[in-house]
Design a protein around this motif. Structure first.
Motif, PDB file in Angstrom:
ATOM      1  N   VAL B  23       1.608  -6.795 -11.610  1.00 35.50           N
ATOM      2  CA  VAL B  23       1.450  -5.711 -10.661  1.00 35.50           C
ATOM      3  C   VAL B  23       1.060  -4.483 -11.468  1.00 35.50           C
ATOM      4  N   GLY B  59      -2.043  -5.837  -7.268  1.00 40.60           N
ATOM      5  CA  GLY B  59      -1.698  -7.030  -8.007  1.00 40.60           C
ATOM      6  C   GLY B  59      -2.622  -8.179  -7.664  1.00 40.60           C
ATOM      7  N   GLU B  61      -2.722 -12.598  -7.955  1.00 40.58           N
ATOM      8  CA  GLU B  61      -2.016 -13.833  -8.283  1.00 40.58           C
ATOM      9  C   GLU B  61      -3.023 -14.970  -8.364  1.00 40.58           C
ATOM     10  N   LEU B  63      -3.952 -18.539  -7.841  1.00 42.79           N
ATOM     11  CA  LEU B  63      -3.422 -19.625  -7.007  1.00 42.79           C
ATOM     12  C   LEU B  63      -3.888 -20.988  -7.492  1.00 42.79           C
ATOM     13  N   LEU B  67      -8.950 -19.925  -6.909  1.00 39.52           N
ATOM     14  CA  LEU B  67      -8.549 -19.057  -5.817  1.00 39.52           C
ATOM     15  C   LEU B  67      -7.540 -18.014  -6.301  1.00 39.52           C
ATOM     16  N   ALA B  69      -5.103 -14.533  -4.933  1.00 42.76           N
ATOM     17  CA  ALA B  69      -4.629 -13.613  -3.891  1.00 42.76           C
ATOM     18  C   ALA B  69      -4.528 -12.231  -4.512  1.00 42.76           C
ATOM     19  N   ASN B  70      -4.765 -11.193  -3.726  1.00 48.42           N
ATOM     20  CA  ASN B  70      -4.620  -9.843  -4.259  1.00 48.42           C
ATOM     21  C   ASN B  70      -4.180  -8.879  -3.176  1.00 48.42           C
ATOM     22  N   PHE B  71      -3.620  -7.763  -3.616  1.00 44.53           N
ATOM     23  CA  PHE B  71      -3.290  -6.686  -2.686  1.00 44.53           C
ATOM     24  C   PHE B  71      -3.546  -5.357  -3.373  1.00 44.53           C
ATOM     25  N   LEU B  73      -2.437  -1.182  -2.601  1.00 48.01           N
ATOM     26  CA  LEU B  73      -1.822  -0.118  -1.797  1.00 48.01           C
ATOM     27  C   LEU B  73      -2.082   1.180  -2.534  1.00 48.01           C
ATOM     28  N   THR B 104      -4.803  -3.230   1.569  1.00 53.82           N
ATOM     29  CA  THR B 104      -5.465  -4.504   1.858  1.00 53.82           C
ATOM     30  C   THR B 104      -4.716  -5.665   1.232  1.00 53.82           C
ATOM     31  N   VAL B 105      -4.911  -6.836   1.841  1.00 48.11           N
ATOM     32  CA  VAL B 105      -4.500  -8.091   1.227  1.00 48.11           C
ATOM     33  C   VAL B 105      -5.736  -8.985   1.278  1.00 48.11           C
ATOM     34  N   LEU B 107      -8.043 -12.718  -0.280  1.00 42.78           N
ATOM     35  CA  LEU B 107      -8.183 -13.979  -1.012  1.00 42.78           C
ATOM     36  C   LEU B 107      -9.577 -14.012  -1.624  1.00 42.78           C
TER      37      LEU B 107
END
Lengths: 357, 357, 357
Positions: B23, B59, B61, B63, B67, B69-71, B73, B104-105, B107
């Motif tokens: 993060v 952050g 991740e 997968l 693939l 994942a991200n976010f 803020l 946002t979140v 892939l």
């Protein structure tokens, strides 16, 4: 006095250059149960009784050649209900978290430090440090917290409490054999091009072994739209001497302004003592407040006694007792909700936990 | 362009499985002193003159199988006074910190990236990047910041500035030999089941060595309750070429909408140059704005000159000068507080510090 | 169930003492596309459909002798638009981020744990955990989310949702062979010295292998200024049994209060099942709601079906379907915007991504 330090590796986007840096995430979670005995009794859970509940982010970057860049972002919150509002003027119930305690960017070097933004004034830093209750909780000295130089109608842009000022350029000197000077200029940011609402202040600190002294000077430039018909001037003086077995402290503050109703002068003074007892600290203080308006005079006395028991360097449990007595039918101050007794007095206790991270 | 990276060890609650993740806490603290010379003079401390003051958490991740994942803020704040409000439509003075810059979140994989939430539009990303002043401060191009496709009465739900849109589904393609495409659909979220207030946009970017090009297309679906009687359409185009000794940049943007008073068309264009000088960068730009309403035309010219002196990769001091001149009695834009001179002009300077963390 | 852990080195200001500590930054970013079919159709991007979007900071300090200090600061946000507001009573659109989900400081030891501040009630924790949809999204059980013990006019100070209470003193027992008890007292903090608006609650949990049971008891002390003419009492009961191939769950909740219009009694119950299918989890639930006022009775049924596909331990994609039917012309609940069909029904689907960090 302790800090949680997050070690950070700063990576260039290119993946090339790499330097060491640090951002610190820090804060305080403090809550306790407060009981007030006045006209009505009041009890509740209150936040920030020993240390103000807060969350902050700060960092320093070494620029080489003795030069450093730094930033501080710090906001308060109410631990009892999660509100972000934190006691600055204009705060609303339920308001979101924001960096109203401090938001600055600065450059520091052998010349001292220059900062831009919002923070505690140098005058406040110089003399409020002798309040043994740290300007928080029932027994805090109200010389700075409630009374003082800033009236609510003035300087909405630049000054939103009488402790912190927005839109400031700040200079803090290096330490000269124990002496340190801080200077603040807060822009009034009026649109008519004059200096209304601007703030000018200075703080002088002397710290040498057991002896500590402080002097604060402030002027708030009042505009025509204010209730004041003059600038507001204030000065404060304080000091402490650590005898080892106990530490003696004292402070004085006075402010003066002309209102439509006549000259308004507020004075206050306190004497205090702290003494290490067991793993904790006993604190006691006596405050006297005076408010003179056009010849009339209102007075109040306040007595505070507390004990802070340290479970660790970061965590304490505390108990505080305060007694406030307004004189001669005045109602200068209250300790909180519930109102004053008919004789102008109110007393209260606080018991809680304070955890710094 | 640099990021503070916090290495995190992700622990299963059971203490069993363990994976690496990260993060990132990042941000900018930027403040300076601004002086404006117009009808009245104005001076003050202002936030975000070179880079917008902000705080973010993000952050990624892994997968597996390509693939991720991200976010993200990210929120803005005013470093001069600690406010969380950050220039989005509807922001109130003293408002708390929130993730209005980006939330946002997503892939991501070989197919590109799909994201949900609020962020800068692809159209904005494609062409606003040629503004040498980075869309902030006195000398920023006002093609995107003030003028443009979105009127204040429209799409309160989905669009709260004309740069960022809420309630979006976003697709960003992978890089195809220098080409990249971004698509946005922002739901209008009206309760009557139609497509009022929805946003549709696309951005095309081409980056190959010294050459960079961008194209943005946007449509804001206007409802019956709006001041507009048609959809709002806009497109923008920009490009740059890096000659090494200097970089040339240019941009154009136009938007069109039917109002009760007739057709309203806004055009603007700029040419700009940056050149490395010593440890810093000289930036200069010329903007021309036009606003046509039912045959009438208002015009303004703007000139900006600045220097950013880098103390490190993360910290800079900067100086910016801007001159704005509204033509033929129009008052299309101002540089800030204090108002225009009688001839429609205003000029100003900013000097400050910018620190990324 | 996983946590991002930031290892922190705690440094004394003097540079002398050094201890290990930890502050954890954690959160959830969850957004999806929601489609509702009712009187009007509605579609949009919604936040927190599988797990509530949130950001938190928490830490623990080992004080020695089995004693630990801890704090938790956690706030919600809307990932679709970046708002800090998060569904607590009184939240305004565009409101800033704040620690309304939890803000506590506590001391834990062999005696259990004592905490001060705002958090989920023990009664809620004991029985809401059997809602297979985790109290979020379209198909969540509305026993706790919408209906229940707290009316909007009561206890503005102490209770701002019917799940979380401010100004609380909380005790949580250690685990006694599977049994655990939680007790809450939330101060009403009225200024007239009585116990109006105070909250008293208890939760009992039993967890032993495949069997889990919970009981919640609550009383909200109503004052004369409230619409209620009696205290509000509620109790709830729930349980689950994990057969391995599937888990069965059930819950019941009832609340009672005297209003000017007569006695108001709300009951609700659900049965639910989850079953691991492939890398994910199928969830299904049936809820029945009843609201009796002075002899009259309004009823509604709700059916939910969902699948959560785990891309990793932290990241999932999910799909949820819900059908709600108000009986006999009542309009007890809706699933969201767009309104009920003439027959009192509404249905909807949600598809999205949930990422914990």
């Amino acid at each position: 006095m302790k800090k949680s330090l997050i070690a950070l590796a700063v990576l260039a986007a290119s993946g090339a250059a790499m330097a060491q840096s640090s951002v610190t995430l820090y804060g305080v979670a403090d809550a306790g149960v407060t009981y007030l005995n006045g006209n009505d009794n009041w009890s509740g859970v209150t936040s920030g009784n020993n240390l103000t509940s807060r969350l902050g982010f700060r960092g320093t970057e070494d620029l080489g050649g003795g030069l450093k860049a730094n930033f501080v972002l710090e906001g308060g919150f109410n631990l009892d209900n999660g509100d972000g509002a934190s006691g600055y003027a204009g705060a609303k119930a339920g308001e979101g978290f924001q960096f109203k305690r401090r938001s600055t960017v600065g450059l520091a070097g052998s010349f001292g430090e220059v900062r831009l933004g919002r923070e505690l004034t140098a005058a406040y830093n110089a003399t409020a440090r002798y309040d043994v209750f740290g300007s928080v909780g029932l027994a805090q000295s109200r010389l700075w917290a409630d009374g003082g130089v800033v009236d609510a109608n003035a300087n909405a842009a630049a000054v939103t409490t009488n402790q912190r000022v927005s839109n400031m350029v700040t200079y803090v000197s290096p330490d000269f054999t124990g002496f340190k000077v801080g200077l603040n200029y807060g822009f009034g940011e009026t649109t008519n091009g004059n200096s209304d609402s601007s703030y000018l202040g200075a703080g002088l600190m002397y710290d040498n072994g057991p002896l500590s002294l402080g002097l604060g000077l402030e002027r708030l430039n009042e505009g025509a739209n204010s209730v004041a018909t003059s600038d507001i001037d204030a000065w404060s003086l304080g000091g402490s001497y650590d005898f080892g077995v106990a530490k003696l402290l004292a402070g004085y503050r006075t402010s003066k302004v002309d209102l439509a109703a006549g000259e308004n002068k507020r004075n206050g003074a306190y004497v205090a003592v702290t003494a290490p007892v067991g793993p904790g600290l006993v604190r006691a203080s006596y405050n006297r407040y005076e408010n003179k308006l056009n010849g009339g005079k209102a007075k109040a006395d306040q007595f505070g006694l507390g004990y802070v028991y340290s479970l660790s360097k970061r965590t304490s449990v505390y108990g505080t007792y305060a007694y406030l007595k307004n004189k001669d039918g005045a109602s200068l101050y209250t300790l909180g909700s519930g109102g004053l007794k008919n004789n102008g007095s109110q007393q209260g206790v606080q018991v809680g936990v304070s955890h710094a991270f």
